[in-house]
Design a protein around this motif. Structure first.
Motif, PDB file in Angstrom:
ATOM      1  N   LEU A 262      -9.792  -1.051   2.221  1.00 29.46           N
ATOM      2  CA  LEU A 262     -10.164  -0.760   0.832  1.00 29.46           C
ATOM      3  C   LEU A 262      -9.888  -1.949  -0.079  1.00 29.46           C
ATOM      4  O   LEU A 262     -10.626  -2.186  -1.043  1.00 29.46           O
ATOM      5  CB  LEU A 262      -9.406   0.471   0.341  1.00 29.46           C
ATOM      6  N   ILE A 263      -8.820  -2.689   0.203  1.00 28.86           N
ATOM      7  CA  ILE A 263      -8.542  -3.886  -0.609  1.00 28.86           C
ATOM      8  C   ILE A 263      -9.663  -4.909  -0.420  1.00 28.86           C
ATOM      9  O   ILE A 263     -10.129  -5.537  -1.371  1.00 28.86           O
ATOM     10  CB  ILE A 263      -7.162  -4.479  -0.244  1.00 28.86           C
TER      11      ILE A 263
ATOM     12  N   ARG B 114     -17.434  -9.672  -1.839  1.00 29.10           N
ATOM     13  CA  ARG B 114     -16.906 -10.852  -1.151  1.00 29.10           C
ATOM     14  C   ARG B 114     -18.055 -11.777  -0.760  1.00 29.10           C
ATOM     15  O   ARG B 114     -19.131 -11.315  -0.354  1.00 29.10           O
ATOM     16  CB  ARG B 114     -16.151 -10.434   0.116  1.00 29.10           C
TER      17      ARG B 114
ATOM     18  N   THR C  36       0.838  -1.196   0.000  1.00 33.37           N
ATOM     19  CA  THR C  36       0.000   0.000   0.000  1.00 33.37           C
ATOM     20  C   THR C  36       0.874   1.247   0.000  1.00 33.37           C
ATOM     21  O   THR C  36       2.043   1.201   0.407  1.00 33.37           O
ATOM     22  CB  THR C  36      -0.944   0.009   1.214  1.00 33.37           C
TER      23      THR C  36
ATOM     24  N   ASN D 275     -12.689  -4.220   0.252  1.00 30.39           N
ATOM     25  CA  ASN D 275     -13.882  -3.676  -0.407  1.00 30.39           C
ATOM     26  C   ASN D 275     -13.711  -3.470  -1.910  1.00 30.39           C
ATOM     27  O   ASN D 275     -14.587  -2.920  -2.559  1.00 30.39           O
ATOM     28  CB  ASN D 275     -14.266  -2.335   0.236  1.00 30.39           C
ATOM     29  N   SER D 276     -12.562  -3.910  -2.444  1.00 30.98           N
ATOM     30  CA  SER D 276     -12.303  -3.649  -3.868  1.00 30.98           C
ATOM     31  C   SER D 276     -13.190  -4.469  -4.790  1.00 30.98           C
ATOM     32  O   SER D 276     -13.314  -4.168  -5.981  1.00 30.98           O
ATOM     33  CB  SER D 276     -10.830  -3.930  -4.198  1.00 30.98           C
ATOM     34  N   ARG D 277     -13.833  -5.509  -4.258  1.00 30.38           N
ATOM     35  CA  ARG D 277     -14.774  -6.306  -5.057  1.00 30.38           C
ATOM     36  C   ARG D 277     -15.740  -7.001  -4.099  1.00 30.38           C
ATOM     37  O   ARG D 277     -15.463  -7.102  -2.901  1.00 30.38           O
ATOM     38  CB  ARG D 277     -14.039  -7.330  -5.922  1.00 30.38           C
TER      39      ARG D 277
ATOM     40  N   PHE E 114      -5.935   1.079   4.314  1.00 26.48           N
ATOM     41  CA  PHE E 114      -5.677   0.573   2.967  1.00 26.48           C
ATOM     42  C   PHE E 114      -6.158  -0.872   2.827  1.00 26.48           C
ATOM     43  O   PHE E 114      -6.681  -1.276   1.782  1.00 26.48           O
ATOM     44  CB  PHE E 114      -4.193   0.669   2.645  1.00 26.48           C
ATOM     45  N   HIS E 115      -5.955  -1.656   3.887  1.00 28.66           N
ATOM     46  CA  HIS E 115      -6.380  -3.053   3.841  1.00 28.66           C
ATOM     47  C   HIS E 115      -7.909  -3.150   3.795  1.00 28.66           C
ATOM     48  O   HIS E 115      -8.463  -4.085   3.194  1.00 28.66           O
ATOM     49  CB  HIS E 115      -5.823  -3.815   5.034  1.00 28.66           C
TER      50      HIS E 115
END
Length: 611
Positions: free
Chosen positions: A308-309, A315, A263, A311-313, A305-306
């Motif tokens: 957001l990762i 689940r 990140t 929430n990036s797609r 940042f973690h």
């Protein structure tokens, strides 16, 4: 992970120990006697404050604004005056004053006047709300100080041969760089001479092991004023040790089912507003950086940042558990008076991991990560951890994120994991941070000092703030449980711990140079290089000392550099294709076959044991 953020008070001095500590009155009384001694030497002294504290065991200090600098050479005179005050056996007298009476008494003491104003406004000496605060003083002989107490009954109860002044340093008034720099005198006090001498002997050993001194002597790292305080430069040898630590970390995480992430070092202000850091942690962050009319901040934590990762797609329940791991460098503004080598820095690398799981997976994940932490620390020789379970105060539910039911489940899960492994632990009520309970794993070094190492921390706050969800079997959104986890805590701090624990003599697998090959004469130099090459081919780290120095001087230099093995090669060794082995402990193991030595050291490195 907000390691070290709890109870931060940048505007306060070093936080004193609990007033109920049985040594508090003794230490506090010694601080007042020291203050009297200093004001006798400097009648124009302006007084800061002087509580007991935990920088040194059984420690105390006092801060002074003086017309000239104190030096270590002044400490014996101060001690002599203190002993006279102790022998005179003056009673400690307490008075309760009105704010006006206190202002008149301390009219020429500007720092005391500031504290009086805080007390008059219902705050304590640390600026925390304390309605109905009493303004009181304690006095002995000719000295009277603004103080809440408690103290001993008389100065004569301080053992005259049981205290020692240790050093003089600078400290900003109330810990803020915007305030004047004062002179801080540290001391320690014990029940008697024997206990003091034992402590001083132990402290002498601690000073020999100080990672700052050894870091310079072994050419491992430096902190340069040109770069800035609290920002470390790792030199080639230190960087190699760090790479070995990080490689082992990666190896274990790959085998443990973690996914690596990377990140950025900065993020937009909106990210830190969502996470709550700008509201709750702004004083620990560096000022904003203006970029294209937007504000960016250096990250103090990796956690947002973690989120957001995750929430990036979308689940699914089938995706869980997810385990994200990162060696992420973070930046926190720490007051310069709190910085100490690699133990407290402004830029450091946290070995963060965040675990996301379903409720039915929670116990298994906690048990798994607890076992992971314990086996990881055991590889460094720490096999008897001290466990603490920090839980919430059920009487103050308003202080905590998440529901009471969430807290009960999380706390019982952490406790069950500890108990299932037969690990004794101390349950500390009210010590959980607002966003979740945690397990802290402490380790003891060679001198018996406790260091905070790994942490396993529930978080009910960030999943809510970032609206983390996964689709359950019912196809409806569900909030995952999330756990922060750090093993080293920070690479820099664990590096310092290892240096002090081993007095610089790192285990063979971590030693930057594992063997120094020493030719007896120039005619053995080619064979020495063959030996070094064979070690390198076997994956070992060796160097040849080809300097025109005497053999014994080379052996001594290698021992001072804490190299595990010195391999002496002369005509006899060259003829037999062997090496004569010396250890950094000065043990002489005699000559052995080169291939046998290589196999031996490879086994030690693989097992991470020995020397």
């Amino acid at each position: 992970m907000e390691t070290g953020s709890k109870n931060r008070r940048r505007s306060a001095p070093m936080v004193p120990v609990d007033r109920e500590d049985p040594t508090y009155g003794l230490r506090h009384s010694a601080a007042h006697v020291m203050a009297q001694a200093v004001t006798e030497m400097f009648p124009e002294a302006k007084l800061g404050w002087g509580p007991p504290h935990d920088r040194f065991e059984n420690g105390f200090y006092y801060d002074f604004d003086l017309p000239s600098p104190l030096t270590p050479e002044d400490l014996p005179e101060i001690e002599g005056r203190m002993r006279r005050i102790v022998r005179e056996d003056h009673p400690f007298r307490r008075r309760v004053l009105s704010a006006d009476e206190a202002r008149e008494l301390f009219e020429d003491q500007p720092y005391k006047l500031q504290t009086i104003e805080d007390l008059a406004e219902g705050k304590d000496e640390y600026g925390e709300a304390r309605p109905g605060a009493v303004i009181s003083t304690y006095g002995q002989d000719t000295f009277e100080d603004l103080c809440l107490g408690p103290h001993l009954e008389r100065t004569g109860q301080i053992p005259p041969d049981g205290f020692k002044l240790l050093d003089v340093s600078g400290a900003y008034w109330r810990g803020s760089g915007e305030n004047p720099m004062l002179q801080r005198v540290h001391g320690t006090v014990w029940p008697g001479k024997e206990e003091l001498e034992r402590y001083l002997c132990r402290r002498e050993e601690e000073e020999k092991r100080d990672h700052r001194r050894l870091g310079a002597e072994l050419d491992l790292f430096s902190i340069r004023p040109e770069v800035g305080p609290g920002l470390a430069l790792f030199h080639p040898k230190g960087a190699l040790v760090r790479v070995l630590m990080e490689d082992y970390w990666r190896e274990r995480h790959r085998a443990g089912g973690y996914d690596f992430v990377f990140t950025p070092h900065v993020g937009r202000s909106g990210l830190w507003e969502t996470s709550g850091h700008l509201k709750w942690y702004a004083e620990g962050m560096y000022p904003a950086i203006g970029v294209e009319d937007e504000r960016y901040y250096l990250k103090p934590m990796n956690c947002p940042f973690h989120m957001l990762i995750f929430n990036s797609r979308p689940r699914s329940y089938r995706d869980l558990p997810l385990r994200f791991a990162e060696l992420g460098t973070v930046y926190r503004y720490e007051p310069s008076g709190t910085l100490r080598g690699l133990l407290r820095v402004r830029g450091f690398t946290q070995d963060d991991a965040h675990l996301f799981c379903r409720p039915d997976q929670m116990y298994q994940e906690i048990d798994r990560v607890l076992g992971f932490c314990l086996s990881f620390l055991a590889a460094y020789g720490f096999e008897e951890p001290e466990m603490e379970l920090s839980v919430h105060d059920p009487g103050m539910p308003e202080k905590y994120a998440g529901s009471e039911a969430d807290w009960e489940v999380a706390e019982s899960t952490l406790a069950a994991a500890l108990e299932a492994r037969g690990l004794p632990y101390r349950r500390v009520e009210g010590e959980a941070v607002f966003y979740g309970p945690k397990i802290d794993i402490g380790i003891l070094d060679t001198l018996g000092r406790r260091w905070q190492a790994s942490t396993i921390q529930f978080d009910f706050n960030l999943p809510e703030r970032f609206d983390l969800t996964y689709a359950g079997e019912d196809n409806k959104p569900h909030r995952p449980y999330m756990v922060h986890r750090a093993l080293y805590g920070s690479i820099e701090r664990f590096f310092a711990l290892l240096i002090e624990h081993h007095a610089g003599a790192l285990p063979v697998w971590l030693a930057p140079t594992q063997a120094t090959v020493i030719p007896v004469s120039d005619r053995n130099l080619d064979y020495a290089r063959e030996v070094s090459d064979e070690l390198a081919t076997a994956g070992l780290r060796a160097e040849v000392d080809a300097r025109p120095e005497r053999m014994n001087a080379k052996i001594r230099d290698a021992q001072l550099q804490k190299v595990p093995y010195m391999l002496v090669v002369g005509d006899r060794e060259e003829e037999a294709r062997g090496v004569s082995v010396r250890l950094r402990t000065n043990e002489d193991r005699g000559m052995t076959d080169l291939s046998s030595f290589v196999s031996h050291i490879q086994e030690i490195v693989e097992a991470k044991t020995g020397l």
